[in-house]
Design an enzyme around this catalytic site. Structure first.
Site, short mmCIF file in Angstrom:
data_model
loop_
_atom_site.label_atom_id
_atom_site.label_comp_id
_atom_site.label_asym_id
_atom_site.label_seq_id
_atom_site.Cartn_x
_atom_site.Cartn_y
_atom_site.Cartn_z
N LYS A 185 15.79 -16.60 126.37
CA LYS A 185 14.71 -15.69 125.97
C LYS A 185 13.80 -15.37 127.17
O LYS A 185 12.99 -14.47 127.09
CB LYS A 185 13.90 -16.29 124.83
CG LYS A 185 14.69 -16.34 123.52
CD LYS A 185 13.84 -16.74 122.33
CE LYS A 185 14.61 -16.61 121.03
NZ LYS A 185 14.82 -17.87 120.34
C1 LIG Z 1 15.56 -18.48 119.30
C2 LIG Z 1 14.78 -19.53 118.60
C3 LIG Z 1 15.25 -20.84 118.45
C4 LIG Z 1 16.64 -21.25 118.82
O1 LIG Z 1 16.94 -21.01 120.15
P1 LIG Z 1 18.46 -20.68 120.58
O2 LIG Z 1 18.45 -20.84 122.05
O3 LIG Z 1 18.71 -19.28 120.11
O4 LIG Z 1 19.33 -21.65 119.87
C5 LIG Z 1 14.39 -21.78 117.91
N1 LIG Z 1 13.15 -21.45 117.53
C6 LIG Z 1 12.66 -20.20 117.63
C7 LIG Z 1 11.26 -19.93 117.21
C8 LIG Z 1 13.48 -19.19 118.15
O5 LIG Z 1 13.02 -17.93 118.22
#
Ligand SMILES: *Cc1c(COP(=O)(O)O)cnc(C)c1O
Length: 414
Positions: A185
């Site tokens: 992200k």
């Molecule tokens: C994306 C996300 C996750 C999980 O992360 P991944 O890397 O996609 O497994 C956990 N908590 C929140 C709030 C998220 O947006």
């Protein structure tokens, strides 16, 4: 304990699936470019990596599962989880055999402290509280820490939206017993998650390489994604042949696996739903771990704040819309720009059709989570559209995105 079926949270048939929309014309997540490696002067932005001991795994959801395992959460235990969530936050709780108990949040996404107190008092076997710093904006972390300390609960700080950030002089991720982050992200990577603890040793979390095939795939996919968005033009020319070779190679491997063998890459934010415990013991790729070291966190933090402000200034006064957060406090390095919309479905469809990379975190709530559980979560789930503000967006791309949103919100066909 096998793979969890979450067919119940698939979108209803009437909602167009992502495949029905054109590919977004602007990268929704950081796309690799040479600028990714630019340095900025001064100290780095505070980060979860500064919060404590770190284990680099392949996704945020795997890090959640490992945190629960380290806490000893298992069958019979209850975990307080936010009613505003994505499936990948809840799947690991269910996988651990524990029961998720959904607590209320307030309209500004902060934890409803009265509700967690009431639920903790009324429910036996509550072992942990999961709290998410939504969109990069921190929760009342000292209060949550005190709440957990008073009751002997573990605090799991979900920093999937807050790889960078600080609160009251401490990096986000340092308030929880355990904290997790989702690397893709924030960084130009294809997989990656972090398990962090400021309070407990992580020596028991043993990880091994996921293999050469995985390493290669991760590296090539990251470069390829950069190419797709017009980044790295020179490298693209140099690597034209190897990319073709890669595609041929994966074709052969896939044909021989017949879909029965474990996936070569983990379920992750860009891979849609899914939690596969096979990834619990796998280390993040060398490529991703290297990126976490060499990509400038200071530049990332500055540009994310700058881009967030540009979107805010351009979109705050649009009819039928208002920013979810009215200010950008110091120490906040946003994941995306969330916009609260009166007619989200119309706007979403128009923007997706125009190729705008609009995101809907929390669009599908876990079965049973409805307005009787938390009307604010249901409202946010339905009405908040998010736009990228990451460090690899070009000025022209942001201008184009803003123009599209304005056109849709102002005169869009209703
Ligand atoms: C994306 C996300 C996750 C999980 O992360 P991944 O890397 O996609 O497994 C956990 N908590 C929140 C709030 C998220 O947006």
């Amino acid at each position: 304990m096998g793979k969890i079926s979450i067919s119940d949270v698939k979108p209803p048939a009437a909602v167009p699936s992502p495949a029905d929309y054109p590919r977004s014309r602007v990268p929704v997540a950081p796309a690799l470019s040479l600028a990714s490696f630019l340095r900025a002067g001064g100290p780095p932005a505070p980060s979860i990596l500064d919060a404590g001991q770190v284990r680099f795994v392949t996704s945020g959801r795997v890090a959640i599962a490992l945190a629960l395992r380290e806490m000893g959460v298992g069958p019979g235990d209850v975990v307080l989880v936010p009613s505003y969530h994505c499936a990948s936050m809840i799947e690991p709780v269910v996988w651990a055999g524990a029961t998720p108990l959904f607590y209320r949040i307030r309209p500004d996404t902060t934890v409803d402290l009265d509700d967690i107190a009431a639920k903790a008092a009324a429910t036996p076997h509550v072992k942990a509280l999961m709290a998410t710093n939504y969109y990069g904006f921190h929760q009342p972390l000292p209060a949550l820490r005190a709440f957990c300390d008073e009751r002997g609960l573990y605090l799991l700080e979900d920093c999937a939206h807050s790889f960078l950030g600080e609160h009251a002089g401490k990096p986000l991720g340092s308030y929880g017993d355990y904290a997790i982050a989702s690397s893709m992200k924030f960084f130009p990577v294809y997989e990656g998650g972090c398990l962090v603890s400021a309070r407990h040793r992580l020596d028991g979390v043993a990880l091994q390489s996921a293999g050469a095939g995985f390493e290669t795939k991760v590296l090539l996919n990251s470069i390829e994604n950069g190419f797709d968005y017009g980044r790295l033009p020179l490298l693209r020319a140099l690597l034209a042949l190897p990319m073709a070779a890669k595609n041929a190679l994966w074709g052969v491997i896939k044909a021989h696996r017949h879909g029965a063998a474990p996936a070569l890459a983990p379920g992750s934010s860009d891979g849609g739903f899914g939690f596969d415990p096979a990834w619990l013991t796998k280390r993040s790729s060398l490529y991703s771990r290297l990126m976490l070291r060499v990509v400038s966190r200071r530049r990332m933090g500055e540009l994310r704040r700058r881009n967030w402000r540009r979107l805010y200034d351009a979109l705050a006064a649009l009819p039928g819309c208002r920013p979810l957060f009215a200010t950008l406090p110091d120490g906040v390095y946003p994941w995306v720009f969330p916009l609260l919309c009166d007619e989200p479905h119309v706007l979403f469809r128009q923007l997706k059709q125009a190729g705008v990379p609009v995101i809907r975190f929390g669009e599908y709530l876990w079965p049973g989570v409805d307005a009787t559980v938390c009307e604010h979560s249901v409202d946010l789930s339905r009405r908040v559209l998010q736009f990228p503000c990451h460090q690899e967006l070009r000025d022209g791309e942001i201008d184009w995105m803003i123009a599209q949103v304005r056109a849709s919100a102002n005169g869009g066909v209703r």
